[in-house]
Write a protein that holds these residues in place. Structure first.
Motif, PDB file in Angstrom:
ATOM      1  N   HIS A 126       0.838  -1.209   0.000  1.00 55.54           N
ATOM      2  CA  HIS A 126       0.000   0.000   0.000  1.00 55.54           C
ATOM      3  C   HIS A 126       0.868   1.252   0.000  1.00 55.54           C
ATOM      4  N   THR A 127       1.851   1.241   0.897  1.00 52.41           N
ATOM      5  CA  THR A 127       2.775   2.375   0.952  1.00 52.41           C
ATOM      6  C   THR A 127       3.519   2.519  -0.372  1.00 52.41           C
ATOM      7  N   ALA A 128       3.868   1.368  -0.976  1.00 50.00           N
ATOM      8  CA  ALA A 128       4.589   1.416  -2.249  1.00 50.00           C
ATOM      9  C   ALA A 128       3.771   2.177  -3.295  1.00 50.00           C
ATOM     10  N   ILE A 129       2.466   2.002  -3.261  1.00 55.67           N
ATOM     11  CA  ILE A 129       1.610   2.706  -4.218  1.00 55.67           C
ATOM     12  C   ILE A 129       1.617   4.217  -3.946  1.00 55.67           C
ATOM     13  N   VAL A 154       4.992  14.156   1.448  1.00 51.47           N
ATOM     14  CA  VAL A 154       4.901  13.195   2.546  1.00 51.47           C
ATOM     15  C   VAL A 154       4.025  12.033   2.085  1.00 51.47           C
ATOM     16  N   VAL A 155       4.578  10.834   2.114  1.00 48.19           N
ATOM     17  CA  VAL A 155       3.789   9.659   1.749  1.00 48.19           C
ATOM     18  C   VAL A 155       3.286   8.996   3.024  1.00 48.19           C
ATOM     19  N   LEU A 156       1.995   8.792   3.109  1.00 46.37           N
ATOM     20  CA  LEU A 156       1.462   8.110   4.274  1.00 46.37           C
ATOM     21  C   LEU A 156       1.805   6.622   4.178  1.00 46.37           C
ATOM     22  N   SER A 157       2.570   6.155   5.139  1.00 43.16           N
ATOM     23  CA  SER A 157       2.951   4.746   5.166  1.00 43.16           C
ATOM     24  C   SER A 157       1.929   4.027   6.033  1.00 43.16           C
ATOM     25  N   THR A 158       1.017   3.309   5.358  1.00 44.06           N
ATOM     26  CA  THR A 158      -0.207   2.897   6.037  1.00 44.06           C
ATOM     27  C   THR A 158      -0.139   1.538   6.715  1.00 44.06           C
ATOM     28  N   ALA A 159       0.840   0.723   6.349  1.00 48.53           N
ATOM     29  CA  ALA A 159       0.917  -0.592   6.998  1.00 48.53           C
ATOM     30  C   ALA A 159       2.356  -1.051   7.159  1.00 48.53           C
ATOM     31  N   HIS A 160       2.565  -1.899   8.140  1.00 47.10           N
ATOM     32  CA  HIS A 160       3.867  -2.527   8.360  1.00 47.10           C
ATOM     33  C   HIS A 160       4.054  -3.609   7.292  1.00 47.10           C
ATOM     34  N   PRO A 161       5.230  -3.690   6.681  1.00 48.63           N
ATOM     35  CA  PRO A 161       5.416  -4.664   5.600  1.00 48.63           C
ATOM     36  C   PRO A 161       5.212  -6.113   6.041  1.00 48.63           C
ATOM     37  N   CYS A 162       5.354  -6.412   7.323  1.00 46.15           N
ATOM     38  CA  CYS A 162       5.196  -7.804   7.754  1.00 46.15           C
ATOM     39  C   CYS A 162       3.777  -8.320   7.573  1.00 46.15           C
ATOM     40  N   LYS A 163       2.825  -7.403   7.352  1.00 48.47           N
ATOM     41  CA  LYS A 163       1.444  -7.844   7.149  1.00 48.47           C
ATOM     42  C   LYS A 163       1.222  -8.425   5.757  1.00 48.47           C
ATOM     43  N   PHE A 164       2.141  -8.143   4.854  1.00 48.86           N
ATOM     44  CA  PHE A 164       1.953  -8.553   3.454  1.00 48.86           C
ATOM     45  C   PHE A 164       3.168  -9.294   2.910  1.00 48.86           C
ATOM     46  N   PRO A 165       3.512 -10.426   3.562  1.00 52.29           N
ATOM     47  CA  PRO A 165       4.727 -11.149   3.161  1.00 52.29           C
ATOM     48  C   PRO A 165       4.676 -11.645   1.718  1.00 52.29           C
TER      49      PRO A 165
END
Ligand SMILES: *Cc1c(COP(=O)(O)O)cnc(C)c1O
Length: 457
Positions: free
Chosen positions: A382-385, A399-410
């Protein structure tokens, strides 16, 4: 503060009604009748507040008839004591771009910022009202987890969460379904997120049913969530010390980016809000060329944005039509028939504040790869988008909103770079724990029956 519905602004509501009900009986969304806009000098005074103080200041503007500033401050301190970052959010550099890390709460996505607050707001309400409340909410993966964490174990509250069966990541699902408290119910619907959301809406519009169970909603249309999210736009502006600021927001239901729009309307010098979408690009088509027509939902590696009709967009429609609820109601009819084209003059108004871009699946995975190779940072899809949209539009220092921790989307990060982040220690237990959820057909009556059967206090 006085609130009205986007579909009938002659009837007035209090913050309490707005918060507890979520959606107006006429199907519209609640908006404040008017609200404070900070002057430049007033903004300067807020600059040195810490996150919790800033949050109390801003949320108080909208809720002063419900809770005193003192009690609100206490409630906010309690809500954010569950975060791993002392200042709740964290701003980090990624090349020229600033990442606003919003995922340091208990369930690793930005939804915690509003939801931890809301959980305690319910408790405050129930401490003054002898009631029992049933929360029913649809989730594209992260809302449900955040809501469950905020509500689990609280007395006189049950929570029922509908997620699309097999359409969210397994880590997302496990964070929800391994919770043991007996006021938590997970339902997997045989359908997509829009189906889940439609079921919840239908349950609400069945007033006999929704009143009989004191049904309450915490999805992203809930105004209390929006105002809690407005805070980090202010916070970033103060921390980064710029004259004007632009934000790139990974968008699904248009809640988070609407909070940014509200911040702008409250006087924050925001230049542009970038609406960043995945291949489910209705908002990109709408904002770039007025085409607000939904297509089939596609499954992507950023499931929390796999949404076609973005509920909160109705609030924007209301504001660009000069708070005219009659026009908004007519437009929402067209939206329902899937035939709404935004008029040219209205589109120009939207484009003063918003710009949009979408990223394909391949682009999303390429961004994760590029950023990893260049900056040694693993982004969640999501953040990548958000990062990709900012790049594509050449908003290089936004400023990009980083909305999730990457560990949620392995799965997404493995597909891109063959690596994944591990869960923080305190959540690692969910991976091997017994899951508990009920699979139900995409059918309102079935869900209603399940809820009625399981209500217990
Ligand atoms: C919910 C969510 C979004 C989309 O936010 P909206 O408020 O629905 O636009 C983006 N990223 C993540 C990780 C989410 O959980």
């Amino acid at each position: 503060m006085i609130y009205v519905s986007t579909r009938n602004n002659s009837k007035e509501y209090s913050f309490e009604e707005v918060f507890i009900k979520g959606l107006a009986d006429d199907g519209g969304l609640y908006v404040p009748k008017s609200f404070k806009s900070y002057t430049h000098n007033e903004l300067l005074e807020l600059k040195y507040l810490n996150y919790n103080e800033l949050s109390s200041e801003i949320v108080h503007q909208f809720s002063s008839d419900f809770i005193s500033k003192d009690e609100l401050s206490k409630l906010i301190n309690k809500s954010y004591s569950t975060f791993r970052e002392k200042e709740v959010v964290k701003i980090s550099k990624l090349g020229e771009v600033n990442l606003l890390e919003l995922f340091h709460g208990p369930t690793l996505a930005f939804k915690d910022v509003a939801m931890q607050f809301i959980g305690n707001l319910y408790q405050y309400y129930l401490s003054k009202n002898d009631k029992k409340i049933n929360i029913v909410v649809a989730t594209s993966g992260d809302t449900g987890a955040a809501a469950i964490d905020a509500i689990k174990g609280k007395t006189n509250l049950n929570i029922f969460v509908l997620h699309p069966n097999n359409k969210i990541s397994s880590v997302q699902r496990k964070i929800m379904t391994t919770v043991e408290e007996n006021n938590v119910f997970n339902i997997a619907i045989e359908g997509n997120f829009d189906d889940c959301q439609n079921i919840v809406k239908a349950m609400f519009s069945d007033l006999k049913f929704s009143k009989s169970i004191n049904m309450s909603g915490v999805n992203s249309i809930n105004w209390a969530r929006i105002i809690a999210q407005t805070v980090y736009y202010f916070y970033s502006y103060f921390k980064l010390n710029k004259k004007t600021i632009s934000f790139s927001v990974p968008t699904g239901n248009f809640g988070d980016v609407f909070a940014g729009y509200l911040a702008k309307k409250m006087g924050l010098p925001i230049n542009k809000l970038i609406v960043a979408t995945n291949e489910n690009d209705i908002l990109h088509r709408a904002i770039s060329r007025g085409d607000y027509v939904s297509k089939e939902v596609k499954e992507t590696s950023s499931p929390s944005m796999d949404i076609q009709l973005a509920s909160n967009f109705e609030r924007l429609i209301y504001y660009i039509n000069k708070s005219d609820s009659k026009i908004t109601k007519d437009i929402m009819k067209k939206v329902k028939q899937n035939s709404y084209q935004i008029e040219k003059n209205k589109l120009e108004i939207i484009q003063k504040d918003f710009i949009s871009e979408s990223c394909s699946e391949k682009e999303t995975l390429d961004i994760i790869k590029n950023i990893y190779e260049k900056n040694n940072v693993i982004l969640d899809p999501h953040t990548a988008i958000g990062v990709g949209a900012a790049h594509k539009l050449s908003f290089n220092d936004c400023v990009v909103l980083s909305t999730a921790h990457p560990c949620k989307f392995p799965d997404a990060t493995i597909n891109s770079i063959n690596k994944y982040e591990t869960l923080p220690e305190e959540l690692s237990h969910v991976l091997n724990k017994q899951e508990n959820f009920q699979v139900l057909e995409n059918d309102v009556e079935e869900v209603k029956n399940f809820v009625k059967k399981n209500i217990k206090f």
